[in-house]
Write a protein that holds these residues in place. Structure first.
Motif, PDB file in Angstrom:
ATOM      1  N   ALA A 198       0.804  -1.218   0.000  1.00  0.00           N
ATOM      2  CA  ALA A 198       0.000   0.000   0.000  1.00  0.00           C
ATOM      3  C   ALA A 198       0.841   1.275   0.000  1.00  0.00           C
ATOM      4  CB  ALA A 198      -0.923   0.009   1.220  1.00  0.00           C
ATOM      5  N   THR A 199       0.330   2.278  -0.721  1.00  0.00           N
ATOM      6  CA  THR A 199       0.905   3.620  -0.675  1.00  0.00           C
ATOM      7  C   THR A 199       0.412   4.307   0.606  1.00  0.00           C
ATOM      8  OG1 THR A 199      -0.972   4.611  -1.816  1.00  0.00           O
ATOM      9  CG2 THR A 199       0.853   3.797  -3.197  1.00  0.00           C
ATOM     10  N   LYS A 200       0.976   5.465   0.907  1.00  0.00           N
ATOM     11  CA  LYS A 200       0.524   6.221   2.088  1.00  0.00           C
ATOM     12  C   LYS A 200      -0.973   6.493   2.034  1.00  0.00           C
ATOM     13  CE  LYS A 200       3.873   9.422   1.828  1.00  0.00           C
ATOM     14  NZ  LYS A 200       4.669  10.619   2.148  1.00  0.00           N
ATOM     15  N   SER A 201      -1.469   6.914   0.880  1.00  0.00           N
ATOM     16  CA  SER A 201      -2.895   7.237   0.787  1.00  0.00           C
ATOM     17  C   SER A 201      -3.766   5.990   0.939  1.00  0.00           C
ATOM     18  CB  SER A 201      -3.204   7.962  -0.522  1.00  0.00           C
ATOM     19  OG  SER A 201      -2.887   7.148  -1.625  1.00  0.00           O
ATOM     20  N   GLU A 202      -3.303   4.854   0.473  1.00  0.00           N
ATOM     21  CA  GLU A 202      -4.071   3.618   0.641  1.00  0.00           C
ATOM     22  C   GLU A 202      -4.101   3.155   2.094  1.00  0.00           C
ATOM     23  OE1 GLU A 202      -3.597   1.410  -3.666  1.00  0.00           O
ATOM     24  OE2 GLU A 202      -1.911   1.308  -2.268  1.00  0.00           O
ATOM     25  N   LEU A 203      -3.059   3.429   2.831  1.00  0.00           N
ATOM     26  CA  LEU A 203      -3.035   3.037   4.243  1.00  0.00           C
ATOM     27  C   LEU A 203      -4.216   3.639   4.993  1.00  0.00           C
ATOM     28  CD1 LEU A 203       0.749   3.447   5.111  1.00  0.00           C
ATOM     29  CD2 LEU A 203      -0.491   1.307   4.712  1.00  0.00           C
ATOM     30  N   VAL A 204      -4.511   4.883   4.711  1.00  0.00           N
ATOM     31  CA  VAL A 204      -5.621   5.573   5.380  1.00  0.00           C
ATOM     32  C   VAL A 204      -6.962   4.931   5.017  1.00  0.00           C
ATOM     33  CG1 VAL A 204      -6.778   7.799   5.651  1.00  0.00           C
ATOM     34  CG2 VAL A 204      -4.299   7.702   5.489  1.00  0.00           C
TER      35      VAL A 204
END
Length: 138
Positions: free
Chosen positions: A109-115
């Motif tokens: 996951a990218t940072k934005s996907e983590l959220v």
């Protein structure tokens, strides 16, 4: 009243700027279907980093290098059970994940996907302890 303390080791495993997250099995007793980072319990007599490497190999079938300690925190799952959570920054050159029975899915996951995927408690810890600001992430 005597309580129980459980030491849990977690890893922010990074490969090519993304973090490995795992979806707990739908039949799991705790947080079935929830997303988390790789890791698990410290067994008696184990070294922290050795235990973390073992847990990631068991859960995801990959070998990691432990780069450094990120943060430690504690919380209660009920009045008689306290968790001590120790999180490490790890890296791997192995993008191919082989899941154990404990998990149904994985993502790099990218940072934005983590959220989007991780629960608020993990997002809060990541924010508080600067995980989203790691230069290794995309």
């Amino acid at each position: 009243m005597t309580g129980k303390i459980v030491v849990v080791l977690k890893a922010v495993v990074i490969h090519q700027g993304r973090i490995l997250i795992l979806k707990r099995s739908g039949s799991d007793e705790v947080d079935a279907g929830g997303w988390e980072t790789a890791g698990g319990n410290l067994e008696f007599g184990e070294d922290l980093e050795t235990a973390l490497i073992r847990e990631i190999k068991e859960e995801a079938g990959i070998h990691v290098r432990v780069d450094r300690l990120l943060f430690a925190t504690t919380f209660f799952t009920d009045p008689g059970r306290q968790i001590v959570l120790v999180s490490y920054l790890c890296g791997t050159d192995e993008p191919r994940v082989t899941l154990s029975h404990e998990h149904d899915e994985f993502r790099w996951a990218t940072k934005s996907e983590l959220v989007q995927y991780l629960p608020e408690a993990i997002i809060s810890d990541f924010t508080k302890h600067g995980v989203f600001a790691l230069p290794e992430l995309v």
